[in-house]
Scaffold this motif. Structure first.
Motif: not given
Length: 203
Positions: A173-185
């Motif tokens: 989920v974390y990788i998807f949110l970072k890579k695909e959705k563009g959210y920052t940490t």
């Protein structure tokens, strides 16, 4: 050479192999690094390499063991020094540690998950029974139980809720949110707290 000296030498060799492995994995990706390349770069013989690690799956497991141990040690130190903080603050800090951990080692999580061949699934211990998962679940459930006893949190099932909280922010989920959705940490941490943690607590 004494047994102690042999063990110390073995530990140094294993540490050199693991350090080299993570460096190469980070630079080239797991799929693009061979066991031969790791051994050559670490300056160890092929026989020495294969006596310790039969394949990249074994290397992957040892790398994650070391990293998870660092995470556990960090969480323990924080909890020992943060007794004056509210349970809500401690719980958020624990999840911040976990999310920052995933960020730091995202390249390793990502390459493990993206390759069906190198998934480290040869281990007989399921993920949910592994020491790192059991440790984190225990910490989160204990904090929830403390909050429930003090009536600062809603009377939820602490065991179940701890599992669901961890599931909601797993590495995939974390990788998807970072890579695909563009959210920052920082955005992920804030939204996780707003969506999942804050509703558990009574204002």
């Amino acid at each position: 050479m004494s047994d102690r000296s042999l063990r110390r030498n073995d530990d140094k060799i294993s540490a050199a192999i693991l350090q080299t492995t993570e460096s190469l994995f980070s630079k080239y990706g797991v799929e693009n690094v061979s066991m031969h390349q790791i051994a050559k770069t670490a300056n160890v013989g092929q026989g020495t390499m294969y006596r310790r690690y039969a394949n990249k799956g074994d290397l992957c497991m040892d790398l994650m063991k070391d990293h998870f141990q660092d995470l556990q040690d960090s969480v323990r130190r924080f909890l020992e020094s943060a007794e004056s903080l509210s349970v809500k603050e401690r719980l958020l800090a624990v999840f911040q540690e976990l999310i920052q951990f995933m960020e730091k080692h995202m390249h390793l999580f990502e390459t493990i998950q993206s390759s069906p061949i190198i998934r480290c699934e040869h281990t007989k211990t399921t993920f949910y029974k592994s020491p790192p998962y059991v440790f984190m679940h225990s910490v989160i459930a204990s904090l929830l139980e403390e909050a429930i006893r003090s009536e600062t949190a809603r009377p939820v099932d602490a065991d179940f809720t701890a599992h669901m909280l961890m599931a909601s922010i797993n590495p995939k989920v974390y990788i998807f949110l970072k890579k695909e959705k563009g959210y920052t940490t920082d955005e992920i941490i804030k939204k996780f707290s707003t969506t999942f943690l804050e509703p558990l607590f009574i204002e």
